[in-house]
Design a protein around this motif. Structure first.
Motif, PDB file in Angstrom:
ATOM      1  N   LEU A  36       0.860  -1.185   0.000  1.00  0.00           N
ATOM      2  CA  LEU A  36       0.000   0.000   0.000  1.00  0.00           C
ATOM      3  C   LEU A  36       0.892   1.230   0.000  1.00  0.00           C
ATOM      4  CD1 LEU A  36      -2.681   1.579   0.345  1.00  0.00           C
ATOM      5  CD2 LEU A  36      -2.379   1.306   2.825  1.00  0.00           C
ATOM      6  N   LEU A  37       0.659   2.137  -0.928  1.00  0.00           N
ATOM      7  CA  LEU A  37       1.299   3.446  -0.944  1.00  0.00           C
ATOM      8  C   LEU A  37       0.256   4.427  -0.431  1.00  0.00           C
ATOM      9  CD1 LEU A  37       2.923   3.324  -4.499  1.00  0.00           C
ATOM     10  CD2 LEU A  37       3.822   2.427  -2.336  1.00  0.00           C
ATOM     11  N   ALA A  38       0.530   5.052   0.709  1.00  0.00           N
ATOM     12  CA  ALA A  38      -0.446   5.954   1.329  1.00  0.00           C
ATOM     13  C   ALA A  38       0.251   7.250   1.744  1.00  0.00           C
ATOM     14  CB  ALA A  38      -1.088   5.292   2.547  1.00  0.00           C
ATOM     15  N   PRO A  39      -0.475   8.370   1.703  1.00  0.00           N
ATOM     16  CA  PRO A  39       0.162   9.662   1.982  1.00  0.00           C
ATOM     17  C   PRO A  39       0.423   9.959   3.459  1.00  0.00           C
ATOM     18  CG  PRO A  39      -2.138   9.983   1.417  1.00  0.00           C
ATOM     19  CD  PRO A  39      -1.841   8.518   1.216  1.00  0.00           C
ATOM     20  N   THR A  40      -0.338   9.346   4.370  1.00  0.00           N
ATOM     21  CA  THR A  40      -0.178   9.636   5.807  1.00  0.00           C
ATOM     22  C   THR A  40      -0.402   8.364   6.619  1.00  0.00           C
ATOM     23  OG1 THR A  40      -2.517  10.124   6.184  1.00  0.00           O
ATOM     24  CG2 THR A  40      -1.118  11.989   5.492  1.00  0.00           C
ATOM     25  N   PRO A  41       0.076   8.335   7.859  1.00  0.00           N
ATOM     26  CA  PRO A  41      -0.222   7.169   8.708  1.00  0.00           C
ATOM     27  C   PRO A  41      -1.725   6.952   8.903  1.00  0.00           C
ATOM     28  CG  PRO A  41       1.592   8.434   9.647  1.00  0.00           C
ATOM     29  CD  PRO A  41       1.030   9.264   8.506  1.00  0.00           C
ATOM     30  N   ASP A  42      -2.490   8.032   9.056  1.00  0.00           N
ATOM     31  CA  ASP A  42      -3.936   7.887   9.262  1.00  0.00           C
ATOM     32  C   ASP A  42      -4.622   7.253   8.053  1.00  0.00           C
ATOM     33  OD1 ASP A  42      -3.863   8.913  11.822  1.00  0.00           O
ATOM     34  OD2 ASP A  42      -4.405  10.948  11.202  1.00  0.00           O
ATOM     35  N   THR A  43      -4.264   7.702   6.837  1.00  0.00           N
ATOM     36  CA  THR A  43      -4.891   7.117   5.652  1.00  0.00           C
ATOM     37  C   THR A  43      -4.423   5.670   5.463  1.00  0.00           C
ATOM     38  OG1 THR A  43      -3.198   8.094   4.204  1.00  0.00           O
ATOM     39  CG2 THR A  43      -5.266   9.316   4.477  1.00  0.00           C
ATOM     40  N   ALA A  44      -3.173   5.385   5.808  1.00  0.00           N
ATOM     41  CA  ALA A  44      -2.670   4.009   5.723  1.00  0.00           C
ATOM     42  C   ALA A  44      -3.449   3.095   6.666  1.00  0.00           C
ATOM     43  CB  ALA A  44      -1.183   3.961   6.042  1.00  0.00           C
ATOM     44  N   ASP A  45      -3.687   3.556   7.900  1.00  0.00           N
ATOM     45  CA  ASP A  45      -4.461   2.756   8.853  1.00  0.00           C
ATOM     46  C   ASP A  45      -5.896   2.546   8.360  1.00  0.00           C
ATOM     47  OD1 ASP A  45      -2.251   2.636  10.499  1.00  0.00           O
ATOM     48  OD2 ASP A  45      -2.976   4.177  11.893  1.00  0.00           O
ATOM     49  N   TYR A  46      -6.483   3.595   7.800  1.00  0.00           N
ATOM     50  CA  TYR A  46      -7.850   3.551   7.307  1.00  0.00           C
ATOM     51  C   TYR A  46      -7.996   2.509   6.190  1.00  0.00           C
ATOM     52  CZ  TYR A  46     -12.161   5.552   5.235  1.00  0.00           C
ATOM     53  OH  TYR A  46     -13.421   5.757   4.725  1.00  0.00           O
ATOM     54  N   VAL A  47      -7.099   2.557   5.205  1.00  0.00           N
ATOM     55  CA  VAL A  47      -7.179   1.634   4.078  1.00  0.00           C
ATOM     56  C   VAL A  47      -6.805   0.218   4.524  1.00  0.00           C
ATOM     57  CG1 VAL A  47      -6.273   1.110   1.776  1.00  0.00           C
ATOM     58  CG2 VAL A  47      -6.785   3.480   2.400  1.00  0.00           C
ATOM     59  N   SER A  48      -5.799   0.099   5.385  1.00  0.00           N
ATOM     60  CA  SER A  48      -5.343  -1.223   5.851  1.00  0.00           C
ATOM     61  C   SER A  48      -6.370  -1.925   6.733  1.00  0.00           C
ATOM     62  CB  SER A  48      -4.025  -1.088   6.618  1.00  0.00           C
ATOM     63  OG  SER A  48      -3.011  -0.662   5.758  1.00  0.00           O
ATOM     64  N   ALA A  49      -7.310  -1.177   7.293  1.00  0.00           N
ATOM     65  CA  ALA A  49      -8.358  -1.799   8.107  1.00  0.00           C
ATOM     66  C   ALA A  49      -9.356  -2.565   7.244  1.00  0.00           C
ATOM     67  CB  ALA A  49      -9.088  -0.741   8.929  1.00  0.00           C
ATOM     68  N   THR A  50      -9.377  -2.254   5.939  1.00  0.00           N
ATOM     69  CA  THR A  50     -10.316  -2.892   5.027  1.00  0.00           C
ATOM     70  C   THR A  50      -9.635  -3.857   4.067  1.00  0.00           C
ATOM     71  OG1 THR A  50     -11.759  -0.956   5.135  1.00  0.00           O
ATOM     72  CG2 THR A  50     -12.094  -2.422   3.275  1.00  0.00           C
ATOM     73  N   TYR A  51      -8.421  -3.537   3.650  1.00  0.00           N
ATOM     74  CA  TYR A  51      -7.699  -4.333   2.660  1.00  0.00           C
ATOM     75  C   TYR A  51      -6.432  -4.915   3.275  1.00  0.00           C
ATOM     76  CZ  TYR A  51     -10.893  -1.694  -0.258  1.00  0.00           C
ATOM     77  OH  TYR A  51     -12.022  -1.133  -0.787  1.00  0.00           O
ATOM     78  N   THR A  52      -5.877  -5.953   2.650  1.00  0.00           N
ATOM     79  CA  THR A  52      -4.727  -6.677   3.190  1.00  0.00           C
ATOM     80  C   THR A  52      -3.468  -6.371   2.387  1.00  0.00           C
ATOM     81  OG1 THR A  52      -6.207  -8.461   3.854  1.00  0.00           O
ATOM     82  CG2 THR A  52      -3.860  -8.981   3.760  1.00  0.00           C
ATOM     83  N   PHE A  53      -2.369  -6.070   3.099  1.00  0.00           N
ATOM     84  CA  PHE A  53      -1.092  -5.754   2.479  1.00  0.00           C
ATOM     85  C   PHE A  53       0.031  -6.459   3.215  1.00  0.00           C
ATOM     86  CE2 PHE A  53      -4.003  -2.211   2.026  1.00  0.00           C
ATOM     87  CZ  PHE A  53      -4.047  -2.097   0.651  1.00  0.00           C
TER      88      PHE A  53
END
Length: 191
Positions: A36-53
């Motif tokens: 996952l390439l994400a712009p911030t820790p918060d957005t990374a946590d948000y996306v990672s809570a739904t999808y698997t990386f």
């Protein structure tokens, strides 16, 4: 979209989220490694809570759009693509009223059809962490060309998304596509 290098990419342009507008990229290499390439820790946590990386790389992700030309930049990725015509499926999706399209019962009803029309694609499923997710697509356009680099190596040219990506319960369409979709996630603990 798929590439001839075997790397498959799903670019997410989140127009509305708890963090405002942002862009992320889900990358699955030919080996199956998912990043996952994400712009911030918060957005990374948000996306990672739904999808698997398997890994997460947090750094600015920028998106520019100039008519049919789209470009994403991240320290590990350059990706440029050209959007073409609306696909027949996109025209059909425009016929479904948005009030119906976003209902969970609609997503459940059309899920078997989606699996046949677009192998690997689902419209309703388990999002992990005791949550249910469904997709309400309203447009699909062809991606007609793409180039870029992943960690300094060429991605090659545009190719079908094969094998399907494995970030969540659904893959993206096999034919490289720009899909306008609303993703709805329900926390099943709060039913």
């Amino acid at each position: 979209m798929g590439t001839t290098s075997g790397t498959r990419l799903v670019v997410g342009v989140w127009e509305h989220s708890p963090f405002g507008r942002f862009c992320d990229v889900m990358v699955e290499e030919a080996t199956g490694h998912r990043t996952l390439l994400a712009p911030t820790p918060d957005t990374a946590d948000y996306v990672s809570a739904t999808y698997t990386f398997d890994s997460v790389d947090i750094a600015p992700v920028t998106l520019t759009v100039d008519n049919a030309l789209w470009a994403v930049r991240h320290r590990a990725l350059t990706l440029d693509w050209q959007v073409g015509r609306r696909r027949l499926l996109g025209a059909l999706l425009h016929l479904v009223p948005s009030g119906l399209r976003e209902k969970e019962t609609w997503a459940q009803a059309i899920d078997p059809v989606a699996r046949i029309v677009q192998p690997g694609v689902r419209t309703h499923g388990t999002a992990g962490n005791d949550r249910t997710e469904w997709y309400a697509a309203d447009d699909v356009r062809a991606i007609v060309a793409a180039t870029g680099t992943w960690r300094g190596a060429s991605l090659g040219t545009l190719a079908p998304l094969r094998p399907p990506v494995s970030f969540g319960f659904s893959s993206a369409p096999r034919s490289p596509s720009l899909t306008s979709v609303t993703s709805i996630v329900r926390d099943d603990d709060t039913r």
